[in-house]
Design a protein around this motif. Structure first.
Motif, PDB file in Angstrom:
ATOM      1  N   ARG A 179      20.516 -18.375  -1.618  1.00 56.16           N
ATOM      2  CA  ARG A 179      21.448 -18.520  -2.735  1.00 56.16           C
ATOM      3  C   ARG A 179      21.250 -17.408  -3.744  1.00 56.16           C
ATOM      4  NH1 ARG A 179      21.286 -24.890  -4.537  1.00 56.16           N
ATOM      5  NH2 ARG A 179      22.265 -25.774  -2.668  1.00 56.16           N
ATOM      6  N   GLY A 180      22.314 -17.099  -4.464  1.00 51.22           N
ATOM      7  CA  GLY A 180      22.216 -16.115  -5.539  1.00 51.22           C
ATOM      8  C   GLY A 180      22.050 -16.801  -6.877  1.00 51.22           C
ATOM      9  N   GLY A 181      21.940 -15.994  -7.919  1.00 53.80           N
ATOM     10  CA  GLY A 181      21.875 -16.551  -9.273  1.00 53.80           C
ATOM     11  C   GLY A 181      20.491 -16.486  -9.867  1.00 53.80           C
ATOM     12  N   ALA A 182      20.449 -16.179 -11.149  1.00 54.96           N
ATOM     13  CA  ALA A 182      19.160 -16.010 -11.816  1.00 54.96           C
ATOM     14  C   ALA A 182      18.452 -17.326 -12.078  1.00 54.96           C
ATOM     15  CB  ALA A 182      19.364 -15.274 -13.144  1.00 54.96           C
ATOM     16  N   LEU A 183      19.210 -18.438 -12.133  1.00 59.73           N
ATOM     17  CA  LEU A 183      18.611 -19.709 -12.511  1.00 59.73           C
ATOM     18  C   LEU A 183      17.548 -20.177 -11.534  1.00 59.73           C
ATOM     19  CD1 LEU A 183      21.729 -21.707 -13.770  1.00 59.73           C
ATOM     20  CD2 LEU A 183      19.912 -20.673 -15.129  1.00 59.73           C
ATOM     21  N   ILE A 184      17.687 -19.820 -10.261  1.00 57.57           N
ATOM     22  CA  ILE A 184      16.713 -20.289  -9.283  1.00 57.57           C
ATOM     23  C   ILE A 184      15.814 -19.161  -8.792  1.00 57.57           C
ATOM     24  CG2 ILE A 184      18.155 -22.197  -8.491  1.00 57.57           C
ATOM     25  CD1 ILE A 184      18.884 -20.470  -6.068  1.00 57.57           C
ATOM     26  N   ALA A 185      15.873 -18.018  -9.435  1.00 57.40           N
ATOM     27  CA  ALA A 185      15.098 -16.868  -8.968  1.00 57.40           C
ATOM     28  C   ALA A 185      13.611 -17.176  -8.903  1.00 57.40           C
ATOM     29  CB  ALA A 185      15.341 -15.667  -9.875  1.00 57.40           C
ATOM     30  N   SER A 186      13.111 -17.943  -9.848  1.00 56.06           N
ATOM     31  CA  SER A 186      11.682 -18.229  -9.876  1.00 56.06           C
ATOM     32  C   SER A 186      11.247 -19.137  -8.744  1.00 56.06           C
ATOM     33  CB  SER A 186      11.313 -18.884 -11.212  1.00 56.06           C
ATOM     34  OG  SER A 186      12.027 -20.107 -11.370  1.00 56.06           O
ATOM     35  N   SER A 187      12.195 -19.835  -8.103  1.00 56.86           N
ATOM     36  CA  SER A 187      11.857 -20.756  -7.016  1.00 56.86           C
ATOM     37  C   SER A 187      11.865 -20.088  -5.648  1.00 56.86           C
ATOM     38  CB  SER A 187      12.855 -21.927  -7.003  1.00 56.86           C
ATOM     39  OG  SER A 187      12.845 -22.609  -8.227  1.00 56.86           O
ATOM     40  N   ARG A 188      12.370 -18.874  -5.571  1.00 50.57           N
ATOM     41  CA  ARG A 188      12.497 -18.229  -4.265  1.00 50.57           C
ATOM     42  C   ARG A 188      11.159 -17.740  -3.745  1.00 50.57           C
ATOM     43  NH1 ARG A 188      17.506 -14.295  -5.768  1.00 50.57           N
ATOM     44  NH2 ARG A 188      18.960 -15.906  -6.423  1.00 50.57           N
ATOM     45  N   THR A 189      11.091 -17.562  -2.417  1.00 50.89           N
ATOM     46  CA  THR A 189       9.891 -17.018  -1.795  1.00 50.89           C
ATOM     47  C   THR A 189       9.982 -15.495  -1.818  1.00 50.89           C
ATOM     48  OG1 THR A 189      10.718 -16.780   0.479  1.00 50.89           O
ATOM     49  CG2 THR A 189      10.023 -18.993  -0.226  1.00 50.89           C
ATOM     50  N   PRO A 190       8.882 -14.775  -1.472  1.00 52.49           N
ATOM     51  CA  PRO A 190       8.929 -13.300  -1.461  1.00 52.49           C
ATOM     52  C   PRO A 190       9.933 -12.712  -0.479  1.00 52.49           C
ATOM     53  CG  PRO A 190       6.675 -14.079  -1.532  1.00 52.49           C
ATOM     54  CD  PRO A 190       7.523 -15.290  -1.298  1.00 52.49           C
ATOM     55  N   LEU A 191      10.466 -13.544   0.442  1.00 56.60           N
ATOM     56  CA  LEU A 191      11.422 -13.042   1.438  1.00 56.60           C
ATOM     57  C   LEU A 191      12.862 -13.038   0.936  1.00 56.60           C
ATOM     58  CD1 LEU A 191      10.094 -14.957   4.586  1.00 56.60           C
ATOM     59  CD2 LEU A 191       9.638 -12.580   3.969  1.00 56.60           C
ATOM     60  N   ALA A 192      13.083 -13.512  -0.289  1.00 56.81           N
ATOM     61  CA  ALA A 192      14.442 -13.746  -0.775  1.00 56.81           C
ATOM     62  C   ALA A 192      15.328 -12.509  -0.777  1.00 56.81           C
ATOM     63  CB  ALA A 192      14.401 -14.352  -2.180  1.00 56.81           C
ATOM     64  N   ALA A 193      14.736 -11.320  -0.806  1.00 53.64           N
ATOM     65  CA  ALA A 193      15.536 -10.094  -0.854  1.00 53.64           C
ATOM     66  C   ALA A 193      16.157  -9.748   0.501  1.00 53.64           C
ATOM     67  CB  ALA A 193      14.678  -8.929  -1.342  1.00 53.64           C
ATOM     68  N   LEU A 194      15.736 -10.412   1.554  1.00 52.80           N
ATOM     69  CA  LEU A 194      16.254 -10.112   2.890  1.00 52.80           C
ATOM     70  C   LEU A 194      17.656 -10.693   3.067  1.00 52.80           C
ATOM     71  CD1 LEU A 194      13.040 -10.921   4.977  1.00 52.80           C
ATOM     72  CD2 LEU A 194      13.826  -8.672   4.202  1.00 52.80           C
ATOM     73  N   GLY A 195      18.377 -10.210   4.085  1.00 53.46           N
ATOM     74  CA  GLY A 195      19.701 -10.737   4.400  1.00 53.46           C
ATOM     75  C   GLY A 195      19.602 -12.174   4.875  1.00 53.46           C
ATOM     76  N   GLU A 196      20.711 -12.943   4.722  1.00 53.07           N
ATOM     77  CA  GLU A 196      20.631 -14.362   5.020  1.00 53.07           C
ATOM     78  C   GLU A 196      20.372 -14.654   6.494  1.00 53.07           C
ATOM     79  OE1 GLU A 196      24.195 -16.096   3.555  1.00 53.07           O
ATOM     80  OE2 GLU A 196      25.400 -15.494   5.285  1.00 53.07           O
ATOM     81  N   ASP A 197      20.869 -13.815   7.401  1.00 54.80           N
ATOM     82  CA  ASP A 197      20.588 -14.051   8.820  1.00 54.80           C
ATOM     83  C   ASP A 197      19.119 -13.790   9.139  1.00 54.80           C
ATOM     84  OD1 ASP A 197      23.089 -14.930   9.680  1.00 54.80           O
ATOM     85  OD2 ASP A 197      23.840 -12.882   9.841  1.00 54.80           O
ATOM     86  N   THR A 198      18.546 -12.756   8.534  1.00 52.19           N
ATOM     87  CA  THR A 198      17.118 -12.495   8.723  1.00 52.19           C
ATOM     88  C   THR A 198      16.294 -13.653   8.184  1.00 52.19           C
ATOM     89  OG1 THR A 198      17.507 -10.124   8.521  1.00 52.19           O
ATOM     90  CG2 THR A 198      15.235 -10.893   8.244  1.00 52.19           C
ATOM     91  N   LEU A 199      16.690 -14.162   7.017  1.00 50.75           N
ATOM     92  CA  LEU A 199      16.009 -15.314   6.437  1.00 50.75           C
ATOM     93  C   LEU A 199      16.106 -16.529   7.359  1.00 50.75           C
ATOM     94  CD1 LEU A 199      17.254 -15.039   2.747  1.00 50.75           C
ATOM     95  CD2 LEU A 199      14.884 -14.829   3.495  1.00 50.75           C
ATOM     96  N   ALA A 200      17.302 -16.758   7.914  1.00 53.96           N
ATOM     97  CA  ALA A 200      17.514 -17.922   8.776  1.00 53.96           C
ATOM     98  C   ALA A 200      16.681 -17.826  10.041  1.00 53.96           C
ATOM     99  CB  ALA A 200      18.990 -18.057   9.114  1.00 53.96           C
ATOM    100  N   LEU A 201      16.642 -16.658  10.651  1.00 55.62           N
ATOM    101  CA  LEU A 201      15.858 -16.491  11.881  1.00 55.62           C
ATOM    102  C   LEU A 201      14.374 -16.652  11.614  1.00 55.62           C
ATOM    103  CD1 LEU A 201      17.884 -13.574  13.500  1.00 55.62           C
ATOM    104  CD2 LEU A 201      17.850 -15.971  14.213  1.00 55.62           C
TER     105      LEU A 201
END
Length: 209
Positions: A179-201
Protein backbone atom coordinates in the motif's frame (compact mmCIF):
# COMPACT_ATOMS: atom_id res chain seq x y z
CA UNK A 1 -18.94 2.82 -8.14
CA UNK A 2 -16.07 0.67 -6.96
CA UNK A 3 -16.92 -1.65 -4.08
CA UNK A 4 -14.26 -2.92 -1.69
CA UNK A 5 -13.68 -6.71 -1.89
CA UNK A 6 -15.05 -7.35 1.60
CA UNK A 7 -18.24 -5.44 0.74
CA UNK A 8 -19.00 -7.33 -2.47
CA UNK A 9 -21.26 -9.97 -0.90
CA UNK A 10 -23.53 -7.30 0.61
CA UNK A 11 -23.48 -5.31 -2.64
CA UNK A 12 -24.39 -8.46 -4.59
CA UNK A 13 -27.37 -9.13 -2.33
CA UNK A 14 -28.57 -5.55 -2.85
CA UNK A 15 -28.29 -5.85 -6.64
CA UNK A 16 -30.09 -9.20 -6.55
CA UNK A 17 -32.97 -7.64 -4.58
CA UNK A 18 -33.18 -4.85 -7.15
CA UNK A 19 -33.60 -7.52 -9.84
CA UNK A 20 -36.24 -9.41 -7.86
CA UNK A 21 -34.04 -12.14 -6.41
CA UNK A 22 -33.40 -12.91 -2.75
CA UNK A 23 -29.86 -14.11 -2.12
CA UNK A 24 -28.98 -15.31 1.35
CA UNK A 25 -25.56 -14.34 2.72
CA UNK A 26 -23.93 -17.67 1.90
CA UNK A 27 -25.21 -17.61 -1.68
CA UNK A 28 -23.90 -14.07 -2.20
CA UNK A 29 -20.45 -15.11 -0.93
CA UNK A 30 -20.51 -18.19 -3.15
CA UNK A 31 -21.34 -16.07 -6.20
CA UNK A 32 -18.47 -13.68 -5.48
CA UNK A 33 -16.12 -16.65 -4.95
CA UNK A 34 -17.07 -18.21 -8.28
CA UNK A 35 -17.46 -15.14 -10.47
CA UNK A 36 -14.82 -12.81 -9.07
CA UNK A 37 -14.77 -9.23 -7.83
CA UNK A 38 -15.65 -7.46 -11.07
CA UNK A 39 -19.02 -5.83 -10.50
CA UNK A 40 -20.14 -5.99 -14.13
CA UNK A 41 -19.47 -9.74 -14.20
CA UNK A 42 -21.48 -10.19 -11.01
CA UNK A 43 -24.37 -8.23 -12.47
CA UNK A 44 -24.34 -10.34 -15.62
CA UNK A 45 -24.55 -13.52 -13.56
CA UNK A 46 -27.45 -12.12 -11.53
CA UNK A 47 -29.26 -11.20 -14.73
CA UNK A 48 -28.72 -14.73 -16.04
CA UNK A 49 -30.20 -16.13 -12.82
CA UNK A 50 -33.26 -13.93 -13.33
CA UNK A 51 -33.71 -15.04 -16.94
CA UNK A 52 -33.23 -18.71 -16.10
CA UNK A 53 -35.79 -18.48 -13.31
CA UNK A 54 -38.54 -16.58 -15.15
CA UNK A 55 -40.79 -19.63 -15.10
CA UNK A 56 -40.42 -19.89 -11.33
CA UNK A 57 -42.14 -17.76 -8.73
CA UNK A 58 -41.25 -14.08 -8.47
CA UNK A 59 -39.07 -13.01 -5.57
CA UNK A 60 -37.68 -16.50 -5.15
CA UNK A 61 -34.74 -17.16 -2.88
CA UNK A 62 -31.49 -18.32 -4.48
CA UNK A 63 -29.28 -20.54 -2.32
CA UNK A 64 -25.71 -21.80 -2.43
CA UNK A 65 -26.61 -24.97 -4.34
CA UNK A 66 -28.20 -23.05 -7.20
CA UNK A 67 -25.24 -20.68 -7.36
CA UNK A 68 -22.84 -23.61 -7.60
CA UNK A 69 -24.95 -25.20 -10.33
CA UNK A 70 -25.61 -22.14 -12.49
CA UNK A 71 -23.00 -19.44 -11.89
CA UNK A 72 -19.99 -19.23 -14.17
CA UNK A 73 -16.71 -20.44 -12.73
CA UNK A 74 -13.92 -17.96 -13.23
CA UNK A 75 -10.53 -16.78 -12.12
CA UNK A 76 -11.68 -16.95 -8.50
CA UNK A 77 -11.28 -20.72 -8.57
CA UNK A 78 -7.65 -20.17 -9.54
CA UNK A 79 -7.36 -17.66 -6.74
CA UNK A 80 -8.63 -20.20 -4.26
CA UNK A 81 -6.20 -22.68 -5.83
CA UNK A 82 -3.44 -20.22 -4.99
CA UNK A 83 -4.71 -19.93 -1.43
CA UNK A 84 -5.00 -23.71 -1.08
CA UNK A 85 -1.41 -24.10 -2.31
CA UNK A 86 -0.37 -21.75 0.50
CA UNK A 87 -2.30 -23.84 3.03
CA UNK A 88 -0.58 -26.97 1.73
CA UNK A 89 2.86 -25.27 1.68
CA UNK A 90 3.26 -25.96 -2.04
CA UNK A 91 5.54 -23.10 -3.05
CA UNK A 92 5.89 -24.02 -6.73
CA UNK A 93 2.13 -24.36 -7.29
CA UNK A 94 1.42 -21.15 -5.38
CA UNK A 95 4.00 -19.20 -7.39
CA UNK A 96 2.68 -20.46 -10.73
CA UNK A 97 -0.92 -19.71 -9.73
CA UNK A 98 0.03 -16.19 -8.65
CA UNK A 99 1.86 -15.46 -11.92
CA UNK A 100 -1.09 -16.72 -14.02
CA UNK A 101 -3.58 -14.67 -12.02
CA UNK A 102 -1.55 -11.50 -12.36
CA UNK A 103 -1.06 -12.07 -16.10
CA UNK A 104 -4.84 -12.15 -16.56
CA UNK A 105 -5.26 -8.86 -14.72
CA UNK A 106 -6.24 -9.83 -11.19
CA UNK A 107 -5.52 -7.16 -8.59
CA UNK A 108 -3.13 -7.87 -5.73
CA UNK A 109 -5.55 -6.40 -3.17
CA UNK A 110 -8.27 -8.87 -4.18
CA UNK A 111 -5.86 -11.79 -4.09
CA UNK A 112 -4.64 -10.79 -0.62
CA UNK A 113 -8.25 -10.71 0.61
CA UNK A 114 -8.95 -14.21 -0.71
CA UNK A 115 -5.65 -15.63 0.55
CA UNK A 116 -6.27 -14.21 4.02
CA UNK A 117 -9.81 -15.58 4.05
CA UNK A 118 -8.61 -19.07 3.13
CA UNK A 119 -5.76 -19.03 5.65
CA UNK A 120 -8.11 -17.93 8.43
CA UNK A 121 -10.49 -20.73 7.46
CA UNK A 122 -7.57 -23.16 7.54
CA UNK A 123 -6.51 -21.99 10.99
CA UNK A 124 -10.08 -22.44 12.27
CA UNK A 125 -10.20 -25.97 10.81
CA UNK A 126 -6.81 -26.78 12.36
CA UNK A 127 -8.14 -25.72 15.77
CA UNK A 128 -11.21 -27.95 15.38
CA UNK A 129 -9.08 -30.91 14.37
CA UNK A 130 -6.72 -30.34 17.30
CA UNK A 131 -9.72 -30.24 19.63
CA UNK A 132 -10.58 -33.77 18.53
CA UNK A 133 -13.36 -33.12 16.02
CA UNK A 134 -13.46 -35.65 13.21
CA UNK A 135 -12.42 -34.71 9.69
CA UNK A 136 -15.84 -35.84 8.41
CA UNK A 137 -17.62 -33.48 10.80
CA UNK A 138 -15.36 -30.57 9.83
CA UNK A 139 -15.96 -31.20 6.11
CA UNK A 140 -19.73 -31.13 6.58
CA UNK A 141 -19.49 -27.65 8.03
CA UNK A 142 -17.49 -26.15 5.15
CA UNK A 143 -19.29 -24.14 2.47
CA UNK A 144 -17.51 -25.64 -0.52
CA UNK A 145 -18.04 -28.59 -2.87
CA UNK A 146 -17.42 -31.99 -1.18
CA UNK A 147 -14.24 -32.85 -3.09
CA UNK A 148 -12.78 -29.40 -2.48
CA UNK A 149 -13.66 -29.69 1.22
CA UNK A 150 -11.95 -33.08 1.40
CA UNK A 151 -8.73 -31.73 -0.16
CA UNK A 152 -8.83 -28.63 2.01
CA UNK A 153 -9.19 -30.55 5.27
CA UNK A 154 -6.44 -32.97 4.21
CA UNK A 155 -4.08 -30.05 3.50
CA UNK A 156 -4.89 -28.46 6.84
CA UNK A 157 -4.34 -31.74 8.67
CA UNK A 158 -0.80 -31.83 7.28
CA UNK A 159 -0.12 -28.24 8.28
CA UNK A 160 1.02 -26.98 11.66
CA UNK A 161 -1.21 -24.25 13.14
CA UNK A 162 1.89 -22.20 13.93
CA UNK A 163 2.89 -22.21 10.25
CA UNK A 164 -0.60 -21.05 9.29
CA UNK A 165 -0.39 -18.22 11.84
CA UNK A 166 3.03 -17.25 10.48
CA UNK A 167 1.61 -17.29 6.94
CA UNK A 168 -1.14 -14.87 8.01
CA UNK A 169 1.55 -12.64 9.50
CA UNK A 170 3.50 -12.69 6.23
CA UNK A 171 0.31 -11.82 4.35
CA UNK A 172 -0.34 -8.88 6.69
CA UNK A 173 3.20 -7.61 5.97
CA UNK A 174 2.50 -7.95 2.24
CA UNK A 175 -0.69 -5.92 2.53
CA UNK A 176 1.07 -3.10 4.38
CA UNK A 177 4.13 -3.10 2.11
CA UNK A 178 2.05 -3.02 -1.07
CA UNK A 179 0.00 0.00 0.00
CA UNK A 180 1.00 3.60 -0.50
CA UNK A 181 0.59 6.58 1.79
CA UNK A 182 2.60 8.16 4.54
CA UNK A 183 0.21 7.17 7.32
CA UNK A 184 1.34 3.55 7.35
CA UNK A 185 4.96 4.10 6.36
CA UNK A 186 6.20 3.32 9.85
CA UNK A 187 4.47 -0.09 9.76
CA UNK A 188 6.13 -1.31 6.58
CA UNK A 189 8.99 -3.79 6.44
CA UNK A 190 12.39 -2.95 4.84
CA UNK A 191 11.14 -4.60 1.62
CA UNK A 192 8.40 -2.02 1.06
CA UNK A 193 10.33 -0.20 -1.68
CA UNK A 194 10.15 -3.24 -3.97
CA UNK A 195 7.49 -3.74 -6.66
CA UNK A 196 4.26 -5.39 -5.56
CA UNK A 197 4.85 -8.59 -7.55
CA UNK A 198 8.32 -8.97 -6.05
CA UNK A 199 6.81 -8.41 -2.61
CA UNK A 200 4.08 -10.99 -3.30
CA UNK A 201 6.52 -13.65 -4.50
CA UNK A 202 8.73 -13.05 -1.48
CA UNK A 203 5.68 -13.43 0.78
CA UNK A 204 4.69 -16.68 -0.98
CA UNK A 205 8.18 -18.00 -0.33
CA UNK A 206 7.83 -17.13 3.36
CA UNK A 207 4.35 -18.64 3.64
CA UNK A 208 5.32 -21.96 2.07
CA UNK A 209 8.75 -22.39 3.70
Amino acid sequence: MTVKPWELARWTREQAARLGLALDGAAAKALVAQVGERQQRLLRELEKLVLEGEAEQAGRTVGVQEIEQRAAHSAEWRAFGLADALVGANGREATLAYVHLREQGERLSGLIYLMAQRLRDALAVAARLQAGESAASVKRGLRMPPRAAERFVADVARSEPERLRAALGALADLELDSRGGALIASSRTPLAALGEDTLALHAIERMTA
